[in-house]
Design an enzyme around this catalytic site. Structure first.
Site, mmCIF file in Angstrom:
data_model
loop_
_atom_site.group_PDB
_atom_site.id
_atom_site.type_symbol
_atom_site.label_atom_id
_atom_site.label_comp_id
_atom_site.label_asym_id
_atom_site.label_seq_id
_atom_site.Cartn_x
_atom_site.Cartn_y
_atom_site.Cartn_z
ATOM 1 N N HIS A 9 0.841 -1.199 0.000
ATOM 2 C CA HIS A 9 0.000 0.000 0.000
ATOM 3 C C HIS A 9 0.872 1.243 0.000
ATOM 4 O O HIS A 9 1.636 1.475 0.939
ATOM 5 C CB HIS A 9 -0.899 -0.027 1.237
ATOM 6 C CG HIS A 9 -1.874 1.084 1.324
ATOM 7 N ND1 HIS A 9 -2.053 1.819 2.472
ATOM 8 C CD2 HIS A 9 -2.738 1.598 0.416
ATOM 9 C CE1 HIS A 9 -3.004 2.724 2.275
ATOM 10 N NE2 HIS A 9 -3.431 2.617 1.029
ATOM 11 N N ARG A 10 0.782 2.022 -1.073
ATOM 12 C CA ARG A 10 1.617 3.218 -1.253
ATOM 13 C C ARG A 10 3.096 2.861 -1.131
ATOM 14 O O ARG A 10 3.902 3.610 -0.574
ATOM 15 C CB ARG A 10 1.237 4.327 -0.273
ATOM 16 C CG ARG A 10 -0.237 4.699 -0.305
ATOM 17 C CD ARG A 10 -0.574 5.823 0.666
ATOM 18 N NE ARG A 10 -1.989 5.780 1.026
ATOM 19 C CZ ARG A 10 -2.540 6.494 1.990
ATOM 20 N NH1 ARG A 10 -1.814 7.334 2.705
ATOM 21 N NH2 ARG A 10 -3.835 6.383 2.264
ATOM 22 N N GLU A 36 0.410 -0.414 -4.810
ATOM 23 C CA GLU A 36 -0.645 0.567 -5.043
ATOM 24 C C GLU A 36 -0.061 1.942 -4.766
ATOM 25 O O GLU A 36 0.630 2.140 -3.764
ATOM 26 C CB GLU A 36 -1.827 0.293 -4.101
ATOM 27 C CG GLU A 36 -3.007 1.231 -4.261
ATOM 28 C CD GLU A 36 -2.939 2.474 -3.371
ATOM 29 O OE1 GLU A 36 -3.803 3.359 -3.565
ATOM 30 O OE2 GLU A 36 -2.044 2.571 -2.512
ATOM 31 N N ASP A 38 -0.820 6.493 -5.637
ATOM 32 C CA ASP A 38 -1.849 7.487 -5.921
ATOM 33 C C ASP A 38 -1.282 8.568 -6.840
ATOM 34 O O ASP A 38 -0.109 8.936 -6.700
ATOM 35 C CB ASP A 38 -2.306 8.153 -4.621
ATOM 36 C CG ASP A 38 -2.657 7.135 -3.548
ATOM 37 O OD1 ASP A 38 -3.763 6.596 -3.600
ATOM 38 O OD2 ASP A 38 -1.807 6.884 -2.667
ATOM 39 N N GLU A 103 -3.978 4.503 -8.454
ATOM 40 C CA GLU A 103 -5.243 5.088 -8.025
ATOM 41 C C GLU A 103 -5.323 6.534 -8.490
ATOM 42 O O GLU A 103 -4.444 7.346 -8.180
ATOM 43 C CB GLU A 103 -5.413 5.035 -6.502
ATOM 44 C CG GLU A 103 -6.749 5.659 -6.096
ATOM 45 C CD GLU A 103 -7.004 5.717 -4.604
ATOM 46 O OE1 GLU A 103 -7.880 6.508 -4.192
ATOM 47 O OE2 GLU A 103 -6.352 4.974 -3.851
ATOM 48 N N LYS A 105 -6.437 9.857 -7.951
ATOM 49 C CA LYS A 105 -6.906 10.661 -6.817
ATOM 50 C C LYS A 105 -7.509 11.978 -7.300
ATOM 51 O O LYS A 105 -8.647 12.303 -7.016
ATOM 52 C CB LYS A 105 -5.746 10.953 -5.858
ATOM 53 C CG LYS A 105 -5.506 9.866 -4.831
ATOM 54 C CD LYS A 105 -6.567 9.890 -3.764
ATOM 55 C CE LYS A 105 -6.319 8.797 -2.741
ATOM 56 N NZ LYS A 105 -7.481 8.581 -1.872
ATOM 57 N N ASP A 223 -0.116 -2.199 4.318
ATOM 58 C CA ASP A 223 1.025 -1.362 4.664
ATOM 59 C C ASP A 223 2.239 -2.215 5.010
ATOM 60 O O ASP A 223 3.377 -1.725 4.957
ATOM 61 C CB ASP A 223 0.712 -0.492 5.889
ATOM 62 C CG ASP A 223 -0.393 0.523 5.641
ATOM 63 O OD1 ASP A 223 -0.661 0.847 4.468
ATOM 64 O OD2 ASP A 223 -1.008 0.977 6.634
#
Length: 228
Positions: A9-10, A36, A38, A103, A105, A223
């Site tokens: 995540h990120r 992933e 943004d 993603e 945003k 995460d």
């Protein structure tokens, strides 16, 4: 039971500051199947990898990210240490080795994202299988679908699995991306039987990870991807 994909995540947000090249490299070092990230469009038109709509939370800048040029953004520091990367910088670090979930945003991120994806497919031997484009924003997903219906789409939701499935059908999405709290064994099965993958976020605790594995979701976004 099929293999459940592991997504950072990120990047690997639990270990290194989110959406930085260092965090993405950490996730890759931990053996993820994908990451992933943004994106927003900055004032000069480039796609910037950053979560928030404002700079204030994790940088030494203040204000809306969309009102800054790329050169201005590059002068900022994330938590006094890292630079804010562009989407192409992230893709170059990944170098076609894992899946990237982009993603959308900010507003008007669909078309420039489509252009970069097409460029990397045509010039750098990436394939559509390397990409997922997701968003909470219906307009951006529809814009991607209208621009290039071959790009794999994921419908993000923190409100309703059923609503996500309605939109997924409308735009021929490949997946829904529900918040962890929305899922039951039944609605995961329902979505999969309707032909959609279920990629769940953000799953960090041992108990939640085990529950998602029992539900047999298709991918878990965490995460702490080494826990998956």
């Amino acid at each position: 039971m099929s293999e459940i994909l592991k997504f950072g995540h990120r990047g690997a947000k639990g270990y290194v500051t989110e959406n930085t090249l260092a965090s993405i490299q950490k996730a890759m070092d931990l053996g993820v199947d994908g990451i992933e990230i943004d994106v927003h469009v900055c004032k000069t038109g480039e796609l910037i990898v950053f979560h928030d709509f404002t700079l204030d939370r994790i940088t030494n800048g203040t204000g809306e990210i969309g009102k800054f040029s790329l050169s201005e953004i590059k002068q900022l520091k994330v938590e006094k240490l890292y630079s804010i990367p562009t989407l192409t910088e992230v893709l170059d670090v990944i170098n076609n080795t894992i899946i990237i979930n982009i993603e959308l945003k900010g507003e008007n991120t669909a078309k420039p994202t489509c252009a970069i994806i097409q460029d990397y497919i045509e010039t750098k031997n990436w394939t559509m299988d390397n990409f997922i484009v997701s968003s909470f924003q219906e307009k951006e997903l529809v814009d991607v679908f209208n621009h290039n219906p071959k790009i794999p789409l994921g419908v993000l939701t923190k409100a309703s699995v059923n609503q996500a499935l309605v939109l997924a059908k409308k735009i021929n999405a490949k997946a829904i991306h529900p918040n962890l709290a929305l899922l039951s064994k039944d609605n995961v099965k329902q979505a999969q039987e309707a032909g959609y993958k279920v990629n769940v976020w953000t799953v960090n605790t041992k108990q939640a990870i085990e529950r998602m594995k029992r539900y047999n979701v298709d991918a878990i976004i965490s995460d702490f991807p080494d826990r998956l």
